[in-house]
Write an enzyme that holds these catalytic residues in place. Structure first.
Site, PDB file in Angstrom:
ATOM      1  CB  THR A  42      -0.918  -0.023   1.251  1.00 36.32           C
ATOM      2  OG1 THR A  42      -1.799  -1.118   1.110  1.00 36.32           O
ATOM      3  CG2 THR A  42      -1.720   1.244   1.390  1.00 36.32           C
ATOM      4  CE1 TYR A  55      -5.820   0.416  -0.176  1.00 33.01           C
ATOM      5  CE2 TYR A  55      -3.758  -0.168  -1.258  1.00 33.01           C
ATOM      6  CZ  TYR A  55      -4.631  -0.291  -0.199  1.00 33.01           C
ATOM      7  OH  TYR A  55      -4.322  -1.123   0.840  1.00 33.01           O
ATOM      8  CB  THR A 121       0.683  -3.638   6.426  1.00 32.32           C
ATOM      9  OG1 THR A 121      -0.599  -3.594   5.809  1.00 32.32           O
ATOM     10  CG2 THR A 121       1.334  -2.279   6.389  1.00 32.32           C
ATOM     11  CG  ASP A 122      -2.420  -7.420   3.525  1.00 34.49           C
ATOM     12  OD1 ASP A 122      -2.778  -6.591   4.376  1.00 34.49           O
ATOM     13  OD2 ASP A 122      -3.001  -7.573   2.435  1.00 34.49           O
ATOM     14  CE  LYS A 194      -2.805  -4.940   8.234  1.00 30.63           C
ATOM     15  NZ  LYS A 194      -2.853  -4.879   6.772  1.00 30.63           N
ATOM     16  CD  GLU A 316      -6.776 -28.942  27.702  1.00 31.25           C
ATOM     17  OE1 GLU A 316      -7.682 -29.727  27.373  1.00 31.25           O
ATOM     18  OE2 GLU A 316      -6.898 -27.708  27.667  1.00 31.25           O
TER      19      GLU A 316
END
Ligand code: ASP
Length: 359
Positions: A42, A55, A121-122, A194, A316
């Site tokens: 981005t 965008y 950023t993903d 994120k 567990e």
């Protein structure tokens, strides 16, 4: 006598000249060289208008991107390279290996004092962690992105880039592993997540807290990284051109063995589970995973879909009995990265478990 004094004055003059040349040369050289490696995202995105939500990520070049922050030239000698130009949802092993190799090469040749990587950023947390384990030098490597495209009102990219370069050139940034600088925060790659789909303050170190902040163009650190990283890591991708295939499988109420069976059929080398709670998985899924380990030599690492807290061993689930490893503080995404690298060295679950306790 007269000649002696003349020599002395001349000597002093030469010394002063030499000193002033050194200082000038030094102040010229004092600007560190920062390589900006651009991959898209981005931060390099363009929208139709300044207010439109839509965008396209990875639209402008690194030179266009950097022209919005001419101030970085005052603090560093900038060299820019376009490594890729993609939305980071499409980030892949090929770009990771390219980045790791290029960074190691630049540092080995002493061509760069620090690296800044512009990135979507993903999947920034995955790339940051991959580089944290594969860059072999102590010098600063900083990833930076933005949540708003370059064309938006109050685009966050230029400020983030300035802060990233300012952090990269600061001597106190050496030896901290790979970091992300966004929204005036400095975050460590060993606990990066994120946490918000839209907010500019999306990145956090949810378990350990941020490494520091950037204030007035200078980093202020409040802690050291928690895990082994960069030079200290045992992983080396210099000679690799691909990575072992590892998939992440989510657990939830009623989850069946469906995706585990599919992964086995696809001959994956490793499976990371994003389990419920402390890395628990449904019985059906657990049985399928046990078979995957026993009959297909697939490495299984239990992680959790919960954002904070460890996926602890022997809680567990009896990991030793099943030959599973537990991810401790690594979320499923970092666990996948670490398991891929671990599998370049070993398939022994005890060794893999050791790596998960150290990285
Ligand atoms: N989809 C974009 C990417 O990761 C989002 C962003 O950069 O913020 O490339």
């Amino acid at each position: 006598m007269e000649t002696k004094r003349l020599f002395k004055v001349f000597g002093l003059f030469v010394m002063a000249l030499a000193m002033s040349i050194t200082v000038n040369a030094q102040s010229g050289q004092r600007k560190p060289t920062v390589y900006v490696l651009a991959t898209g995202g981005t931060i390099a995105g363009q929208g139709a208008t300044e207010v439109a939500a839509g965008y396209k990520a990875g639209s402008i070049t690194v030179d266009q991107l950097l022209s919005a922050v001419p101030e970085i030239k005052d603090i560093a000698n900038i060299q820019a390279e376009q490594v890729a130009n993609i939305g980071s949802q499409d980030m892949n092993d090929e770009v990771w290996l390219k980045l790791a190799k290029r960074i190691n090469e630049l540092f080995a040749a002493n061509n760069a004092d620090a690296i800044v990587i512009t990135h979507g950023t993903d999947t920034q947390e995955e790339t940051a962690y991959f580089l944290n384990l594969t860059v072999k030098y102590n010098k600063p490597v900083i990833l930076v992105g933005s949540m708003r495209p370059s064309t938006a009102i109050s685009a966050d990219g230029p400020r983030n880039i300035y802060n990233a370069v300012a952090t990269a050139v600061a001597p106190e940034s050496v030896g901290k592993g790979v970091m992300v600088v966004m929204d005036d925060k400095i975050l460590g790659a060993d606990d990066l997540a994120k946490t918000n789909t839209l907010s500019v303050g999306t990145f956090q170190n949810p378990n350990y807290g941020e490494l520091g902040i950037v204030y007035n163009g200078k980093p202020i650190y409040s802690r050291q990284p928690m895990k082994r990283h960069t030079v200290n890591s045992e992983f080396d991708v210099t000679k690799l051109d691909k990575l072992p295939r590892v998939e992440i499988i989510l657990s939830y109420s009623n989850a069946t063995s469906l995706f585990v069976d599919a992964a086995v059929k696809a001959h994956v080398k490793g499976i990371v589970t994003a389990g419920v709670g402390n890395g628990n998985i449904t019985t059906d899924m657990q049985n399928a995973l046990e078979k995957a380990v026993k009959h297909h030599k697939i490495a299984v690492v239990r992680s959790s879909r919960i954002m904070t807290g460890p996926t602890a061993q022997w809680d567990e689930v009896d990991d030793d009995k099943l030959n599973f490893s537990a991810s401790w503080f690594n979320n499923p995404y970092r666990s996948r990265v670490l398991l891929m690298l671990a599998l370049t060295k070993t398939t022994d679950y005890k060794e893999i478990q050791r790596m998960f306790s150290e990285y």
